[in-house]
Every structure is written in C-alpha cells, then in structure tokens.
Design an enzyme around this catalytic site. Structure first.
Site, PDB file in Angstrom:
ATOM      1  N   ASP A  30       0.810  -1.226   0.000  1.00  0.00           N
ATOM      2  CA  ASP A  30       0.000   0.000   0.000  1.00  0.00           C
ATOM      3  C   ASP A  30       0.842   1.275   0.000  1.00  0.00           C
ATOM      4  OD1 ASP A  30       0.933   0.103   2.607  1.00  0.00           O
ATOM      5  OD2 ASP A  30      -1.018  -0.273   3.537  1.00  0.00           O
ATOM      6  N   ASP A 142       0.294 -10.905   6.325  1.00  0.00           N
ATOM      7  CA  ASP A 142      -0.073 -10.190   5.106  1.00  0.00           C
ATOM      8  C   ASP A 142       1.250  -9.776   4.464  1.00  0.00           C
ATOM      9  OD1 ASP A 142      -1.732  -8.969   3.251  1.00  0.00           O
ATOM     10  OD2 ASP A 142      -2.214  -7.245   4.521  1.00  0.00           O
TER      11      ASP A 142
END
Ligand SMILES: *[C@@H]1O[C@H](CO)[C@@H](O)[C@H](O)[C@H]1NC(C)=O
Ligand SMILES: *[C@@H]1O[C@H](CO)[C@@H](O)[C@H](O)[C@H]1NC(C)=O
Length: 247
Positions: A30, A142
């Site tokens: 991100d 993640d």
C-alpha cells in the site's frame, strides 16, 4: 498442582522458542509508512526505516507522518520488497497478527514461514513484521509484495502515480507478471518475485515459528529487537544477493 520437572522443562523450552503455529497469508503493498515505523512500538532502538516520496531513506527516527495520512510524507521503502535467497528460501516483510500476542511483541520480530498449500508448498520464507492491520485475523501474515493490492489504505497513487485503487484489484492486486512490466522501476523486481519464486501462489497457508532475523533483513529496516523470548541477534551476512534460476 505439581507438574513433573520434565513437563516444566518442556514448557520453558517452548516459551524460549517464541511463538509458533499455523496460519494464513494474504498479500499487499500500500506504499504507506508501516505501523512498526513509529517510535516506541517495540524494544527495538530504531523503528522500521521509511522513505520519502522519492524513495530516499528518511532517517527521521519515525517522526514523519504516513503518506496515507493527510499531509503525510513517509512511505514504505521499495527495498522492503521480497527477494529469493535460493530456490526454496525467500526473505521479506509482512503485516502480522499473532493470536494471543500484541504489536509490541511482534513489531520487528521475524518468523520463518513454511508454506503448506498451493504451488509453493514446502518452500520457506523468513519475514520481519513491519506492520499490523485491523483487518488481520489470528496468525495472519499479510506479505508485502509490490502489486499485491493496496487494501484499505493507498499511498501508491501519491508516491508513484498508481491508479486510484492501486495497481490491479484493490484486494489481490495485479493478475499476471505482464502487469509488472509497467511498474515503477524500483518495484518491478518485487512484483516479478510473486510470479517467479512465489509461483503466483494465492494466499497459501503456512506453519510458522519465530526466529532471529537474518541480518540481511534488518540491514534494510534497521529495526532490531532487544533480546526477549528468543535471542534477537541478527544472523548471517548483512547482504544476501537475489537468487535467479539458471536459464
Ligand atoms: C537456501 O538458503 C537458506 C538460507 O541461507 C539455507 O539455509 C539453505 O540451505 C539454502 N538451500 C539451498 C537448497 O541452497
Ligand atoms: C488453509 O487453512 C484453513 C484453516 O485451517 C483451511 O480452512 C483451508 O482449507 C486451508 N486452505 C488450503 C488451500 O489448504
């Protein structure tokens, strides 16, 4: 209650080994400043290194606001992208949630993941926890990989001019290696890694155990924990080249 000495010894050994278990993985990139890059998140003397918009290390001891917050200008450094050490081992970073633990315990800890499903079954990856996430379940890694989907937050548009929802799908990212070709130069190798070494695996399950971080990983984040449940002294050489398959 009196437990036999052997059982007490086993309990002692188990805790001295740090956390272990089975878990799941997802993927993301991100571009945001990761959570463990804020000061005081763990016993480490230096938080995770972040970079400015042009990918230059900030060396701000964690003080700059995240590019994901309004007016923020700290981003994830591109060199915190995964790489292949050899055919069966890769190094990288992840946002982590360990059952029954907390961010102070996992920030900058390393975990050896052994993939237990999908095409990468049997391969191992050592990740350093640099981040966490409100949307992560128990024993969830993640894994940070460019083009893996921005998820909830997105600083990739601000940092690299990525599309409004990041590259590819917001969750999951790009669908093929071809898409990596148009990535910013510094993110290409990490995007390709997913389709080469990681074989395009789609959120494989893992077994995991906490390990001391390879020095080649902490060299890039500068985040090293003090001794806690395990000896946290980084291991091995401080640079480990990227393995490429022989043609
Ligand atoms: C791959 O690298 C790891 C970490 O350095 C090492 O322990 C392992 O023996 C290597 N495996 C092969 C097949 O070279
Ligand atoms: C991954 O683990 C979960 C939880 O144990 C299980 O439900 C799922 O079937 C596993 N997935 C694969 C592909 O093995």
């Amino acid at each position: 209650m009196h437990l036999p000495l052997t059982i007490l010894t086993l309990i002692g050994l188990a805790s001295a080994q740090g956390s272990q278990g089975t878990g799941k993985t997802t993927r993301y990139w991100d571009c945001c400043k990761p959570s463990c890059a804020w000061p005081g998140k763990s016993t480490a003397s230096t938080p995770v290194l972040t970079c400015d918009r042009n990918d230059n290390p900030l060396n701000d001891r964690g003080s700059t606001r995240s590019g994901c917050d309004s007016g923020g200008s700290a981003f994830m450094c591109s060199n915190q992208s995964p790489w292949a050490v050899n055919e069966t081992v890769a190094y990288g970073w992840a946002a982590v949630n360990i059952a029954g633990s907390n961010e102070a315990s996992w920030c900058c800890s390393c975990y050896e993941l052994t993939f237990t499903s999908g095409p990468v079954s049997g391969k191992k990856m050592i990740v350093q926890a640099t981040n966490t996430g409100g949307d992560l379940g128990n024993n969830h890694f993640d894994i940070a990989m460019p083009g893996g989907g921005v998820g909830i937050f997105n600083a990739c548009t601000q940092q690299y001019g990525a599309p409004p929802d990041g590259w590819g799908e917001r969750y999951g990212g790009v669908g093929s290696k071809d898409a990596c070709a148009s990535f910013p130069e510094k993110l290409k190798a990490g995007c390709n890694w997913r389709f080469d070494w990681f074989m395009g695996a789609d959120n494989p399950n893992v077994s995991f155990r906490q390990v001391a971080c390879p020095a080649a990983i902490t060299a890039k984040t500068q985040c090293v924990r003090q001794r806690d449940v395990i000896d946290q002294t980084p291991t091995g050489p401080s640079t480990v080249p990227t393995w490429t398959p022989s043609p």
